[in-house]
Design a protein around this motif. Structure first.
Motif, PDB file in Angstrom:
ATOM      1  N   ASP A 153      -4.350  -4.079  -4.280  1.00  0.00           N
ATOM      2  CA  ASP A 153      -4.780  -4.689  -3.022  1.00  0.00           C
ATOM      3  C   ASP A 153      -5.134  -3.575  -2.040  1.00  0.00           C
ATOM      4  O   ASP A 153      -5.225  -2.406  -2.418  1.00  0.00           O
ATOM      5  CB  ASP A 153      -3.668  -5.571  -2.471  1.00  0.00           C
ATOM      6  N   TYR A 154      -5.321  -3.927  -0.777  1.00  0.00           N
ATOM      7  CA  TYR A 154      -5.622  -2.924   0.250  1.00  0.00           C
ATOM      8  C   TYR A 154      -4.807  -3.233   1.495  1.00  0.00           C
ATOM      9  O   TYR A 154      -4.216  -4.309   1.635  1.00  0.00           O
ATOM     10  CB  TYR A 154      -7.112  -2.919   0.588  1.00  0.00           C
ATOM     11  N   LYS A 155      -4.784  -2.267   2.412  1.00  0.00           N
ATOM     12  CA  LYS A 155      -4.077  -2.421   3.676  1.00  0.00           C
ATOM     13  C   LYS A 155      -4.775  -1.558   4.712  1.00  0.00           C
ATOM     14  O   LYS A 155      -5.183  -0.426   4.419  1.00  0.00           O
ATOM     15  CB  LYS A 155      -2.617  -1.987   3.516  1.00  0.00           C
ATOM     16  N   ASP A 159      -1.460  -1.336  11.979  1.00  0.00           N
ATOM     17  CA  ASP A 159      -1.410  -2.776  12.249  1.00  0.00           C
ATOM     18  C   ASP A 159      -2.495  -3.175  13.246  1.00  0.00           C
ATOM     19  O   ASP A 159      -3.078  -4.254  13.139  1.00  0.00           O
ATOM     20  CB  ASP A 159      -0.025  -3.161  12.794  1.00  0.00           C
ATOM     21  N   TYR A 189       0.015   3.392   7.214  1.00  0.00           N
ATOM     22  CA  TYR A 189       0.097   2.823   5.869  1.00  0.00           C
ATOM     23  C   TYR A 189      -0.942   3.439   4.926  1.00  0.00           C
ATOM     24  O   TYR A 189      -2.049   3.820   5.342  1.00  0.00           O
ATOM     25  CB  TYR A 189      -0.135   1.311   5.926  1.00  0.00           C
ATOM     26  N   THR A 191      -3.832   2.981   2.438  1.00  0.00           N
ATOM     27  CA  THR A 191      -4.843   1.923   2.409  1.00  0.00           C
ATOM     28  C   THR A 191      -5.048   1.345   1.009  1.00  0.00           C
ATOM     29  O   THR A 191      -5.397   0.175   0.864  1.00  0.00           O
ATOM     30  CB  THR A 191      -6.184   2.446   2.938  1.00  0.00           C
ATOM     31  N   ALA A 238      -0.688   0.172  -1.769  1.00  0.00           N
ATOM     32  CA  ALA A 238      -1.280  -0.195  -0.482  1.00  0.00           C
ATOM     33  C   ALA A 238      -0.226  -0.852   0.400  1.00  0.00           C
ATOM     34  O   ALA A 238       0.447  -1.793  -0.022  1.00  0.00           O
ATOM     35  CB  ALA A 238      -2.448  -1.148  -0.709  1.00  0.00           C
ATOM     36  N   GLY A 239      -0.072  -0.328   1.603  1.00  0.00           N
ATOM     37  CA  GLY A 239       0.907  -0.865   2.535  1.00  0.00           C
ATOM     38  C   GLY A 239       2.178  -0.050   2.642  1.00  0.00           C
ATOM     39  O   GLY A 239       2.975  -0.278   3.558  1.00  0.00           O
ATOM     40  N   ARG A 279     -10.135  -5.558   8.521  1.00  0.00           N
ATOM     41  CA  ARG A 279     -10.300  -5.905   7.103  1.00  0.00           C
ATOM     42  C   ARG A 279     -11.385  -5.023   6.475  1.00  0.00           C
ATOM     43  O   ARG A 279     -12.105  -4.309   7.186  1.00  0.00           O
ATOM     44  CB  ARG A 279     -10.678  -7.373   6.949  1.00  0.00           C
TER      45      ARG A 279
END
Length: 347
Positions: A153-155, A159, A189, A191, A238-239, A279
């Motif tokens: 996934d991605y992040k 925030d 984080y 990514t 990610a995250g 996003r």
């Protein structure tokens, strides 16, 4: 009547006891099959389940799985693993073909790092280690950024992603990242999934910074941290928190300097991330020769016309180069007198 009942019970109990004692005189007989009789039991119980290990089939299966995890259909990494300059250790019993051994004696036990030559290059001190010339790049590479089918996934790096300085030419030098506003102590984080390649401190530039090498073929850099929370060689997803926001190095205020690089060369992060909406713009990013136009531009010759009051030091700071570079290109010394209107080669 009661007496007859008691007698019957006693007779029944005696019959059971006599039968039990009679049955115990016969040993139990266990019939073995012919197959069992022909096998001699091993002296060591641990040897009972030994099977031959097919190392070639194991490595073949692992390689196929790795190709899938690397999104081979999207990332044209081309060359397969061959002999590289680093020391390598052959390994069969772990899920990898080889272990990459870096200068700090850290063993990178991850097959996607060593599966291709691009990943096999490893240096935990220098950012650009790939010797990639953008002038020779004529292809189109589709980078699959993440794929939930393969569990990735991605992040976003923060925030809240408010841009304070864009990617591009700034104050006589190229700004290779996007600056994002934060307060000191804000978590930063990863990514994408990857492995930490660099954790370092640059007093006159990035401050405390981290470089993460990702499975999708990209690398990301996170600068001006107040604290780093990961180590070189550490796998992250990610995250995961890489560190805390800060104002270290060459910085005029708390912010995150965020870079995206392909084979060591910077790419505009806003082409991949929509920081306003928080996003990705797409799950696939297309790299072409135009992605590195700014790199080609900065590599071109730069000539400066000397103005009143300027010195070699002030000119060097203006363009972000060393005084020794200017003196070498112009065949002068640090003690040479500059004339107003004199032209100096900077690059």
């Amino acid at each position: 009547m009661r007496l007859k009942s008691i007698v019957r019970v006693l007779i029944f109990m005696l019959s059971i006891g006599s039968f039990s004692s009679y049955a115990q005189t016969f040993p139990k007989i266990i019939k073995k099959s012919k197959q069992d009789q022909s096998i001699t039991p091993p002296s060591n119980p641990l040897q009972r389940d030994i099977r031959l290990f097919d190392s070639q089939k194991y490595l073949y299966d692992i390689t196929r799985q790795t190709d899938s995890l690397l999104y081979k259909d999207y990332v044209d990494l081309r060359k397969r693993l061959s002999i590289v300059e680093e020391d390598t250790l052959s390994l069969i019993w772990a899920p990898t073909n080889q272990l990459a051994q870096v200068s700090e004696k850290i063993l990178i036990d991850s097959i996607w790092v060593t599966a291709f030559e691009y990943y096999a290059s490893w240096d935990s001190q220098k950012i650009n280690i790939y010797n990639f010339n953008p002038k020779d790049f004529k292809d189109t590479v589709y980078v699959k950024l993440y794929d939930t089918f393969f569990g990735t996934d991605y992040k976003m790096p923060l925030d809240e992603t408010r841009i304070t300085s864009e990617f591009g030419f700034r104050r006589y030098r190229w700004h290779h990242g996007t600056d994002l506003k934060l307060t000191v102590g804000t978590p930063i984080y990863a990514t994408f999934d990857g492995i930490v390649r660099i954790r370092s401190y640059d007093r006159t530039g990035y401050g405390y910074y981290v470089v993460v090498r990702h499975k999708n073929g990209l690398e990301t850099l996170y600068g001006h941290m107040s604290k780093i929370l990961v180590d070189v060689g550490q796998e992250v997803i990610a995250g995961d928190v890489l560190g805390l926001g800060g104002n270290t190095g060459r910085s005029t205020g708390p912010h995150l300097h965020f870079e995206v690089r392909y084979q060591g060369l910077s790419i505009n992060p806003t082409q991949i991330f929509d920081f306003n909406l928080g996003r990705l713009r797409s799950d696939v990013y297309m790299i072409t020769a135009s992605s590195f136009d700014h790199v080609v531009q900065t590599q071109q010759s730069v000539v400066h016309r000397v103005r009143s009051g300027e010195t070699l030091s002030s000119i060097a700071r203006r363009y972000g180069v060393r005084v020794s570079t200017i003196t070498r290109l112009n065949n002068i010394s640090v003690n040479s007198t500059l004339r107003v209107g004199q032209q100096l080669r900077i690059r």
